[in-house]
Design a protein around this motif. Structure first.
Motif, PDB file in Angstrom:
ATOM      1  N   LEU A  99       0.918  -1.206   0.045  1.00  0.00           N
ATOM      2  CA  LEU A  99      -0.095   0.149  -0.123  1.00  0.00           C
ATOM      3  C   LEU A  99       0.800   1.188   0.101  1.00  0.00           C
ATOM      4  CD1 LEU A  99      -2.773  -1.266   2.679  1.00  0.00           C
ATOM      5  CD2 LEU A  99      -2.735  -1.421   0.126  1.00  0.00           C
ATOM      6  N   GLY A 100       2.056   1.174   0.524  1.00  0.00           N
ATOM      7  CA  GLY A 100       2.964   2.211   0.580  1.00  0.00           C
ATOM      8  C   GLY A 100       2.932   3.371   1.658  1.00  0.00           C
ATOM      9  N   SER A 101       1.952   3.303   2.227  1.00  0.00           N
ATOM     10  CA  SER A 101       1.592   4.359   3.279  1.00  0.00           C
ATOM     11  C   SER A 101       0.740   3.677   4.446  1.00  0.00           C
ATOM     12  CB  SER A 101       1.167   5.850   2.835  1.00  0.00           C
ATOM     13  OG  SER A 101      -0.135   5.581   2.257  1.00  0.00           O
ATOM     14  N   LYS A 102       0.722   4.589   5.821  1.00  0.00           N
ATOM     15  CA  LYS A 102      -0.039   3.994   6.877  1.00  0.00           C
ATOM     16  C   LYS A 102      -1.395   3.892   6.703  1.00  0.00           C
ATOM     17  CE  LYS A 102       1.975   4.732  10.783  1.00  0.00           C
ATOM     18  NZ  LYS A 102       2.361   5.233  12.370  1.00  0.00           N
ATOM     19  N   PRO A 103      -2.032   2.471   6.649  1.00  0.00           N
ATOM     20  CA  PRO A 103      -3.620   2.578   6.568  1.00  0.00           C
ATOM     21  C   PRO A 103      -4.200   3.175   7.648  1.00  0.00           C
ATOM     22  CG  PRO A 103      -2.472   0.772   6.320  1.00  0.00           C
ATOM     23  CD  PRO A 103      -1.451   1.544   6.953  1.00  0.00           C
ATOM     24  N   ARG A 104      -5.446   3.856   7.437  1.00  0.00           N
ATOM     25  CA  ARG A 104      -6.350   4.227   8.336  1.00  0.00           C
ATOM     26  C   ARG A 104      -7.389   3.268   8.576  1.00  0.00           C
ATOM     27  NH1 ARG A 104      -9.056   8.164   7.085  1.00  0.00           N
ATOM     28  NH2 ARG A 104      -9.391   9.273   8.987  1.00  0.00           N
ATOM     29  N   ILE A 105      -7.737   2.674   9.698  1.00  0.00           N
ATOM     30  CA  ILE A 105      -8.528   1.724  10.047  1.00  0.00           C
ATOM     31  C   ILE A 105     -10.002   2.080  10.535  1.00  0.00           C
ATOM     32  CG2 ILE A 105      -9.129  -0.777  11.072  1.00  0.00           C
ATOM     33  CD1 ILE A 105      -6.138  -1.365  10.874  1.00  0.00           C
ATOM     34  N   LYS A 106     -10.773   2.101   9.815  1.00  0.00           N
ATOM     35  CA  LYS A 106     -12.215   2.379  10.280  1.00  0.00           C
ATOM     36  C   LYS A 106     -12.951   1.142  10.698  1.00  0.00           C
ATOM     37  CE  LYS A 106     -16.080   5.039   9.617  1.00  0.00           C
ATOM     38  NZ  LYS A 106     -16.074   6.532  10.104  1.00  0.00           N
ATOM     39  N   GLU A 107     -12.691   0.106  10.429  1.00  0.00           N
ATOM     40  CA  GLU A 107     -13.260  -1.123  10.889  1.00  0.00           C
ATOM     41  C   GLU A 107     -12.656  -2.223  11.053  1.00  0.00           C
ATOM     42  OE1 GLU A 107     -18.006  -1.417   9.530  1.00  0.00           O
ATOM     43  OE2 GLU A 107     -16.789  -1.886   7.899  1.00  0.00           O
ATOM     44  N   LEU A 108     -12.542  -3.064  12.229  1.00  0.00           N
ATOM     45  CA  LEU A 108     -11.659  -4.004  12.509  1.00  0.00           C
ATOM     46  C   LEU A 108     -12.501  -5.047  13.392  1.00  0.00           C
ATOM     47  CD1 LEU A 108      -8.171  -4.092  14.048  1.00  0.00           C
ATOM     48  CD2 LEU A 108      -9.905  -5.869  14.660  1.00  0.00           C
ATOM     49  N   HIS A 109     -12.495  -6.479  12.589  1.00  0.00           N
ATOM     50  CA  HIS A 109     -13.370  -7.535  13.319  1.00  0.00           C
ATOM     51  C   HIS A 109     -12.568  -8.671  13.328  1.00  0.00           C
ATOM     52  CE1 HIS A 109     -16.816  -9.648  14.233  1.00  0.00           C
ATOM     53  NE2 HIS A 109     -16.642 -10.735  13.370  1.00  0.00           N
ATOM     54  N   LEU A 110     -12.684  -9.381  14.646  1.00  0.00           N
ATOM     55  CA  LEU A 110     -11.848 -10.582  14.890  1.00  0.00           C
ATOM     56  C   LEU A 110     -13.023 -11.748  14.735  1.00  0.00           C
ATOM     57  CD1 LEU A 110      -9.950  -9.671  17.993  1.00  0.00           C
ATOM     58  CD2 LEU A 110      -9.358  -9.586  15.623  1.00  0.00           C
ATOM     59  N   GLY A 111     -12.822 -12.568  13.772  1.00  0.00           N
ATOM     60  CA  GLY A 111     -13.798 -13.738  13.633  1.00  0.00           C
ATOM     61  C   GLY A 111     -13.162 -14.883  13.384  1.00  0.00           C
ATOM     62  N   ASN A 133       1.623  -0.439  12.600  1.00  0.00           N
ATOM     63  CA  ASN A 133       1.781   0.103  11.031  1.00  0.00           C
ATOM     64  C   ASN A 133       0.368   0.739  10.580  1.00  0.00           C
ATOM     65  OD1 ASN A 133       4.453  -0.790  10.180  1.00  0.00           O
ATOM     66  ND2 ASN A 133       3.844  -2.989  10.785  1.00  0.00           N
ATOM     67  N   ALA A 134      -0.418   1.249  11.453  1.00  0.00           N
ATOM     68  CA  ALA A 134      -1.662   1.591  11.117  1.00  0.00           C
ATOM     69  C   ALA A 134      -2.054   2.663  12.097  1.00  0.00           C
ATOM     70  CB  ALA A 134      -2.787   0.727  10.939  1.00  0.00           C
ATOM     71  N   GLU A 135      -3.214   3.595  11.812  1.00  0.00           N
ATOM     72  CA  GLU A 135      -3.788   4.429  12.470  1.00  0.00           C
ATOM     73  C   GLU A 135      -5.298   4.104  12.771  1.00  0.00           C
ATOM     74  OE1 GLU A 135      -4.050   8.371   9.963  1.00  0.00           O
ATOM     75  OE2 GLU A 135      -2.220   8.108  11.176  1.00  0.00           O
ATOM     76  N   LYS A 136      -5.799   4.659  13.802  1.00  0.00           N
ATOM     77  CA  LYS A 136      -7.341   4.493  13.869  1.00  0.00           C
ATOM     78  C   LYS A 136      -7.967   5.638  13.418  1.00  0.00           C
ATOM     79  CE  LYS A 136      -7.032   2.262  18.207  1.00  0.00           C
ATOM     80  NZ  LYS A 136      -7.252   2.075  19.685  1.00  0.00           N
ATOM     81  N   ALA A 137      -9.086   5.361  12.360  1.00  0.00           N
ATOM     82  CA  ALA A 137      -9.849   6.330  11.494  1.00  0.00           C
ATOM     83  C   ALA A 137     -10.907   7.019  12.723  1.00  0.00           C
ATOM     84  CB  ALA A 137     -10.703   5.759  10.582  1.00  0.00           C
ATOM     85  N   GLU A 138     -11.304   7.961  12.442  1.00  0.00           N
ATOM     86  CA  GLU A 138     -12.137   8.774  13.237  1.00  0.00           C
ATOM     87  C   GLU A 138     -13.748   8.026  13.198  1.00  0.00           C
ATOM     88  OE1 GLU A 138     -14.369  13.214  13.626  1.00  0.00           O
ATOM     89  OE2 GLU A 138     -12.994  12.620  11.810  1.00  0.00           O
ATOM     90  N   ASN A 139     -13.921   8.017  14.455  1.00  0.00           N
ATOM     91  CA  ASN A 139     -15.466   7.222  14.445  1.00  0.00           C
ATOM     92  C   ASN A 139     -15.158   5.627  14.070  1.00  0.00           C
ATOM     93  OD1 ASN A 139     -16.915   9.371  15.501  1.00  0.00           O
ATOM     94  ND2 ASN A 139     -17.323  10.001  13.497  1.00  0.00           N
ATOM     95  N   HIS A 140     -14.121   4.969  14.470  1.00  0.00           N
ATOM     96  CA  HIS A 140     -13.824   3.421  14.086  1.00  0.00           C
ATOM     97  C   HIS A 140     -14.776   2.804  14.764  1.00  0.00           C
ATOM     98  CE1 HIS A 140     -11.195   4.695  17.339  1.00  0.00           C
ATOM     99  NE2 HIS A 140     -11.688   3.288  18.034  1.00  0.00           N
ATOM    100  N   GLU A 141     -15.008   1.415  14.268  1.00  0.00           N
ATOM    101  CA  GLU A 141     -15.762   0.373  14.954  1.00  0.00           C
ATOM    102  C   GLU A 141     -15.126  -0.735  14.970  1.00  0.00           C
ATOM    103  OE1 GLU A 141     -19.793  -2.035  13.808  1.00  0.00           O
ATOM    104  OE2 GLU A 141     -20.229   0.396  14.111  1.00  0.00           O
TER     105      GLU A 141
END
Length: 454
Positions: A99-111, A133-141
């Motif tokens: 991806l080349g840059s730090k992802p902003r994670i909006k949703e994360l689910h452990l299944g 290697n990532a950051e949390k997006a605003e209003n993440h779930e």
């Protein structure tokens, strides 16, 4: 609902967590290079504006539930936890490099599997490793699936402190005979304990999964399960039909005879009874198989037409891109799909050679993207519309003929360029989507690949 309609529309059909569905992926034209290109395109379009979704598959379970169709590895050896997490984090590092840059994670689910098979300490290691290697997006779930029998206060507190606010518990059915048949002995007291504990800690959305159509299950069993569920009033309920596909899932679904399963008519009565009981206590039907209280953001997403559906199920916030990590996990760049190796040993071997462990996939054509939009609209909003630009594919007249038959049966309402699924037609939404599924119409599978729609 008449038996005539049930008999007519109770056919094998996809559940449409994707379009094209997995059996129709064009694997000969797929390549990892094309997949990576689609990832980069989607990431550039969506990372800053909305962020991405991340699904992590944690496959281990201590015992086999015979109703389950998920990819799992049965073991009581918990020393498997740490190596698996290390491999998942390596896979994530490979994706971040692409991806080349730090992802902003909006949703994360452990299944899974059973995410709570893993110790709280190892789950913390996993999530901390992801966000190195990532950051949390605003209003993440952030959400996870918890087994009521082994979810501890430490699990709930650890994940809460890491940003998780939603938890889903698998209930299935409270009847002892049904639980024995599906090898899921789970007292109500265990579900009550973890539900109340999650509320005390501060989780804002608690979900229970309930299944109808299980072996030996009756309407009385469904009524009792929902009555006990009302005592706890979770924010969401997934109330879905057992998918009996032992020819695909192997011996895991052979713990009982086919004759032990309720008939299609009985299953439909179980659904209608459950729906009526849920409606009576304030749950609103959302999309297919899901119900939510009006205070839950899944209901609010329905009201604002923001409801989305992907391989994680229904979600209240849409992201264009979803990366799946772990054995058998599926990723979606919007322009393409990719699935990881299904065997744990093969997954590890690919990562040992610094390869993304993708085994198969599909790059969507223009036609695929148009049909996908219609099916997604139907699955999320029970309606869809089109313009003249959609009419370029020749099979649309054939689609309309099939839709006319659905309209005659009272399942949809049609206007010149709009389709709405009626209240009576909601249980048949998979059949409505099948009318748009040109790949399915062009080539019926040689053997049964899908569960029955009713």
């Amino acid at each position: 609902m008449t038996n005539l309609l049930i008999n007519k529309y109770n056919v094998a059909g996809p559940r449409y967590t994707s379009y094209p569905t997995v059996p129709y992926w064009d694997e000969p034209s797929f390549s990892v290079k094309k997949w990576e290109s689609s990832l980069k395109q989607s990431f550039q379009e969506s990372n800053i504006s909305e962020g991405i979704s991340l699904y992590i598959h944690l496959p281990f379970c201590e015992s086999l539930c015979t109703f389950c169709g998920c990819n799992k590895r049965i073991t009581t050896r918990h020393e498997v936890e740490s190596p698996y997490i290390n491999y998942v984090l390596k896979e994530w590092q490979l994706y971040v490099a692409i991806l080349g840059s730090k992802p902003r994670i909006k949703e994360l689910h452990l299944g899974g599997g059973t995410p709570t098979f893993f110790s709280p300490k190892n789950l913390e290691k996993l999530i901390d490793g992801i966000f190195s290697n990532a950051e949390k997006a605003e209003n993440h779930e952030f959400s996870f699936e918890g087994h009521p029998n082994n979810t501890t206060e430490a699990h709930l507190k650890t994940l809460y402190n890491l940003g998780f606010r939603r938890v889903s518990y698998g209930v299935q059915d409270y009847n002892d005979v049904v639980q024995k048949a599906i090898h899921r002995i789970q007292p109500f007291e265990n579900v009550k304990r973890v539900t109340e504990l999650a509320r005390e800690i501060g989780y804002t959305s608690i979900s229970h999964d309930i299944i109808f159509g299980l072996p030996f299950q009756t309407e009385a069993h469904v009524a009792n399960t929902i009555a006990r569920t009302k005592e706890l009033m979770p924010d969401r309920i997934a109330f879905y039909s057992y998918a009996h596909v032992p020819w695909i899932k192997g011996n895991g679904q052979r713990g009982f005879k086919d004759s032990d399963l309720p008939s299609a008519e009985s299953k439909r009565k179980q659904y209608e009874l459950g729906k009526s009981e849920l409606d009576a206590c304030g749950f609103v039907e959302i999309g297919m198989d899901h119900f939510a209280l009006k205070s839950d953001n899944l209901y609010q997403a329905t009201e604002t037409k923001a409801l989305h559906r992907n391989f994680m199920g229904y979600t209240s916030s849409k992201t264009q891109m979803m990366i799946g990590l772990g054995v058998s996990a599926i990723s979606d760049s919007w322009y393409g799909f990719a699935q990881n190796e299904k065997k744990l040993e093969d997954y590890y071997k690919r990562l040992d050679t610094d390869e993304i462990p993708v085994i198969k996939g599909h790059i969507l054509s223009t036609e695929d993207l148009i049909i996908r939009r219609h099916i997604l609209n139907l699955m999320c909003h029970f309606e869809t519309s089109w313009t003249e630009t959609d009419n370029y594919f020749k099979e649309l007249p054939d689609v309309l003929v099939q839709l006319e038959e659905l309209e005659q049966d009272g399942l949809i309402q049609m206007e010149p360029s709009t389709i709405k699924v009626t209240e009576a037609g909601r249980p048949y939404v998979r059949n409505v989507c099948m009318a748009f599924d040109l790949l399915l119409q062009r080539k019926q599978p040689e053997s049964q690949l899908f569960s029955m729609t009713i």
